[in-house]
Design a protein around this motif. Structure first.
Motif, PDB file in Angstrom:
ATOM      1  N   UNK A  34      56.880  38.497  45.065  1.00 54.60           N
ATOM      2  CA  UNK A  34      56.558  37.370  43.974  1.00 54.60           C
ATOM      3  C   UNK A  34      56.267  36.041  44.407  1.00 54.60           C
ATOM      4  N   UNK A  35      56.863  35.544  45.573  1.00 47.99           N
ATOM      5  CA  UNK A  35      56.545  34.129  45.816  1.00 47.99           C
ATOM      6  C   UNK A  35      55.543  34.112  46.926  1.00 47.99           C
ATOM      7  N   UNK A  36      54.964  35.600  47.152  1.00 54.88           N
ATOM      8  CA  UNK A  36      54.039  35.520  48.280  1.00 54.88           C
ATOM      9  C   UNK A  36      52.465  35.295  47.691  1.00 54.88           C
ATOM     10  N   UNK A  37      51.706  34.454  48.278  1.00 56.24           N
ATOM     11  CA  UNK A  37      50.297  34.195  47.804  1.00 56.24           C
ATOM     12  C   UNK A  37      49.536  35.302  48.088  1.00 56.24           C
ATOM     13  N   UNK A  38      48.416  35.514  47.022  1.00 58.77           N
ATOM     14  CA  UNK A  38      47.820  36.661  47.134  1.00 58.77           C
ATOM     15  C   UNK A  38      46.901  36.622  48.827  1.00 58.77           C
ATOM     16  N   UNK A  39      47.190  37.831  49.412  1.00 64.16           N
ATOM     17  CA  UNK A  39      46.771  38.028  50.913  1.00 64.16           C
ATOM     18  C   UNK A  39      45.630  37.602  51.322  1.00 64.16           C
ATOM     19  N   UNK A  99      54.530  44.901  35.421  1.00 61.48           N
ATOM     20  CA  UNK A  99      55.476  43.988  36.197  1.00 61.48           C
ATOM     21  C   UNK A  99      55.619  42.678  35.285  1.00 61.48           C
ATOM     22  N   UNK A 100      56.753  42.217  34.771  1.00 55.02           N
ATOM     23  CA  UNK A 100      57.005  41.173  33.989  1.00 55.02           C
ATOM     24  C   UNK A 100      57.820  39.985  34.512  1.00 55.02           C
ATOM     25  N   UNK A 101      57.996  40.089  35.983  1.00 53.61           N
ATOM     26  CA  UNK A 101      58.958  39.099  36.727  1.00 53.61           C
ATOM     27  C   UNK A 101      59.977  39.897  37.122  1.00 53.61           C
ATOM     28  N   UNK A 102      61.057  39.203  37.765  1.00 55.16           N
ATOM     29  CA  UNK A 102      62.134  39.726  38.419  1.00 55.16           C
ATOM     30  C   UNK A 102      63.213  40.169  37.155  1.00 55.16           C
ATOM     31  N   UNK A 161      52.107  50.387  44.427  1.00 53.78           N
ATOM     32  CA  UNK A 161      53.416  50.584  43.925  1.00 53.78           C
ATOM     33  C   UNK A 161      54.395  49.710  44.236  1.00 53.78           C
ATOM     34  N   UNK A 162      54.376  49.246  45.499  1.00 51.38           N
ATOM     35  CA  UNK A 162      55.372  48.250  46.056  1.00 51.38           C
ATOM     36  C   UNK A 162      55.042  46.798  46.167  1.00 51.38           C
ATOM     37  N   UNK A 163      53.656  46.530  46.045  1.00 47.06           N
ATOM     38  CA  UNK A 163      53.601  45.063  45.933  1.00 47.06           C
ATOM     39  C   UNK A 163      52.711  44.491  44.992  1.00 47.06           C
ATOM     40  N   UNK A 164      52.272  45.395  44.004  1.00 43.09           N
ATOM     41  CA  UNK A 164      51.251  45.238  42.902  1.00 43.09           C
ATOM     42  C   UNK A 164      49.884  44.638  43.232  1.00 43.09           C
ATOM     43  N   UNK A 165      49.418  44.769  44.595  1.00 47.24           N
ATOM     44  CA  UNK A 165      48.148  44.247  44.767  1.00 47.24           C
ATOM     45  C   UNK A 165      47.157  45.496  44.252  1.00 47.24           C
ATOM     46  N   UNK A 166      46.095  45.035  43.858  1.00 50.53           N
ATOM     47  CA  UNK A 166      44.931  45.728  43.045  1.00 50.53           C
ATOM     48  C   UNK A 166      44.134  46.153  44.119  1.00 50.53           C
ATOM     49  N   UNK A 167      43.514  47.473  44.465  1.00 50.02           N
ATOM     50  CA  UNK A 167      42.959  47.780  45.564  1.00 50.02           C
ATOM     51  C   UNK A 167      41.838  48.908  45.377  1.00 50.02           C
ATOM     52  N   UNK A 168      40.962  49.190  45.985  1.00 45.98           N
ATOM     53  CA  UNK A 168      40.249  50.076  45.742  1.00 45.98           C
ATOM     54  C   UNK A 168      40.238  51.443  46.982  1.00 45.98           C
ATOM     55  N   UNK A 169      40.372  52.573  46.403  1.00 46.91           N
ATOM     56  CA  UNK A 169      40.403  53.620  47.287  1.00 46.91           C
ATOM     57  C   UNK A 169      39.139  53.729  48.095  1.00 46.91           C
TER      58      UNK A 169
END
Ligand SMILES: [Zn+2]
Ligand SMILES: [Zn+2]
Length: 464
Positions: free
Chosen positions: A435-440, A275-278, A36-44
């Motif tokens: 937004x400006x952070x590369x995929x971890x 999410x469509x940008x800032x 919810x906070x960083x938009x990363x797709x994860x698996x539970x």
């Protein structure tokens, strides 16, 4: 009898599309979630009772698994509701000065404000302390009764959707602090007696916190409506919005969304927010309004006290100074923090976050900015302490010209500041911080190991 729902076997194993960075790997059989906070797709991961899953990038808690969630929430909600009924039914506080006394019930705090023509403040007190918690508890009992009987009661889905909206606005714990501040304020000038409702209200505030923490929303929705198959070609460890995916804030389901038009979750029907940008215009507008309201909140008196015919109006800062002068340092610091520092720091922090999300570089890392946002969201409700102090004193001290307290004009604007800043924090989209952070993570296998480590307390079996 409730049986735990399997966290796996939702989607069949399949190949995902390789990216520029990753080799083809099998997609997880686990359920997917979007942070919810960083938009990363994860698996539970598979979670046992008492364990939780956190996002490896921003450390947001995705799921917290509870032991016997339905029975636990049902028992707690019943106990809290009984405590609330007792808190409303008996005398709350009584005040006696020179033989003239006045006792109040909990609901008198709102009705006194209403009779003095302060409906916004009265409504805020009534909603946050009694009405919303009561609705929340009844809704939870309704849901849990259906689940413990293995037969859902009517409208369970619609009721479950409302729970998350009510939680931030329930402030029984803040009201307890407001009561204590009020008591310290008047304890030297009159005889104060704590009624039965005061003690039951303290129990109610603690039980309400335990009840909200007992709700396992992921488990709840899995029982209301088992999760459909995960979207195809979802690539874990990358932004969900870049893949045309959006997580539901209510039930957690990952939905595929088109770039045009509004989309709703296919499980719970809630509106999705891809999410469509800032886009922080709503937050900025609310912040601007709260800054405007903050000026009268400090310039006008928040309380007008009449004592033996002598009328004295006090502003928020005037009240703080008075406590300092009388040597009541702890209470002065509480009011200074809740009524002055928290709203100002919250507005400045949100303004800074709105500005910084458009800058590629910042003095703070995204994780630090995210933590700042979380603190901002958490502390906002505590500013209601001063509003509750006014409500309690106005209801309690009503001895005519001998001694009485009335709310000042600042009470309205200060209540508006608290509500507006809370809404501004809720509407701020923390995904723009990243937004400006590369995929971890560069590929799925790395991500999978992070996912296991993220559920720090879990000992789940590998799923990928
Ligand atoms: Zn995250
Ligand atoms: Zn949903």
């Amino acid at each position: 009898m409730i049986t735990d729902v399997s966290l796996v076997d939702i989607a069949s194993p399949e190949q995902i599309q390789p990216s520029a960075h990753s080799a083809p790997v099998k997609v997880s059989r686990r359920r997917l979630r979007v942070c919810h906070e960083c938009d990363l797709l994860l698996a539970l991961p598979r979670l046992k009772s008492g364990e939780k899953a956190e996002c490896p990038r921003c450390q947001h808690t995705l799921v917290r698994r509870q032991t016997n969630p339905a029975e636990r929430s049902l028992a707690l909600a019943f106990a809290t509701l009984i405590a609330l009924v007792l808190s409303v039914a008996f005398p709350f506080l009584s005040f006696n000065i020179s033989g003239i006394g006045n006792g109040i019930a909990l609901t008198d705090t709102a009705s006194a404000l209403m009779s003095l023509h302060y409906p916004l403040v009265a409504l805020s007190v009534l909603l946050t302390v009694i009405v919303l918690p009561c609705l929340y508890l009844c809704s939870l009992i309704w849901l849990c009764v259906g689940m413990t009987r293995n037969k859902l009661l009517p409208r369970s889905h619609r009721i479950a959707r409302t729970l998350g909206y009510m939680t931030p606005w329930m402030m029984a714990d803040v009201f307890v602090i407001g009561t204590l501040v009020s008591l310290i304020k008047i304890i030297g000038m009159a005889d104060i007696e704590l009624g039965l409702s005061f003690w039951t209200f303290c129990a109610y505030a603690i039980l309400l916190l335990l009840t909200t923490q007992s709700v396992d929303r992921d488990w709840l929705w899995q029982h209301l409506d088992p999760e459909p198959k995960a979207p195809n070609h979802a690539q874990l460890g990358f932004s969900a919005s870049l893949q045309g995916l959006a997580g539901c804030n209510t039930c957690g389901l990952v939905n595929r969304v088109s770039s045009l038009g509004k989309a709703r979750c296919k499980r719970c029907g809630e509106l999705l927010h891809p999410y469509h940008g800032v886009n922080n215009q709503a937050t900025l507008a609310l912040l601007f309004a709260s800054v405007l309201m903050y000026l009268p909140a400090n310039l006008y008196p928040i309380m007008v006290t009449t004592s033996l015919g002598d009328t004295q109006a006090s502003t928020i800062l005037g009240g703080v100074l008075m406590f300092f002068q009388h040597g009541d340092w702890p209470i002065a610091i509480i009011i200074l923090t809740a009524s002055v520092l928290v709203p100002v720091c919250k507005m400045l922090a949100l303004l800074w976050l709105c500005y910084i999300v458009r800058q590629p570089k910042s003095v703070l890392s995204p994780l630090s900015r995210n933590r700042l946002y979380r603190i901002t969201e958490f502390i906002g409700r505590w500013s209601m302490v001063d509003v509750f102090v006014v409500a309690i004193l106005v209801a309690l001290i009503r001895n005519g010209s001998l001694m009485s307290v009335e709310p000042g004009a600042a009470a309205i604007s200060f209540t508006a500041v608290v509500i507006l800043t809370m809404l501004a924090a809720i509407l701020f989209d923390p995904r723009s911080i990243w937004l400006h952070t590369a995929p971890p993570l560069t590929h799925i296998s790395q991500h999978a190991s992070s996912t296991k480590s993220l559920s720090s307390t879990s000992k789940e079996e590998p799923h990928v």
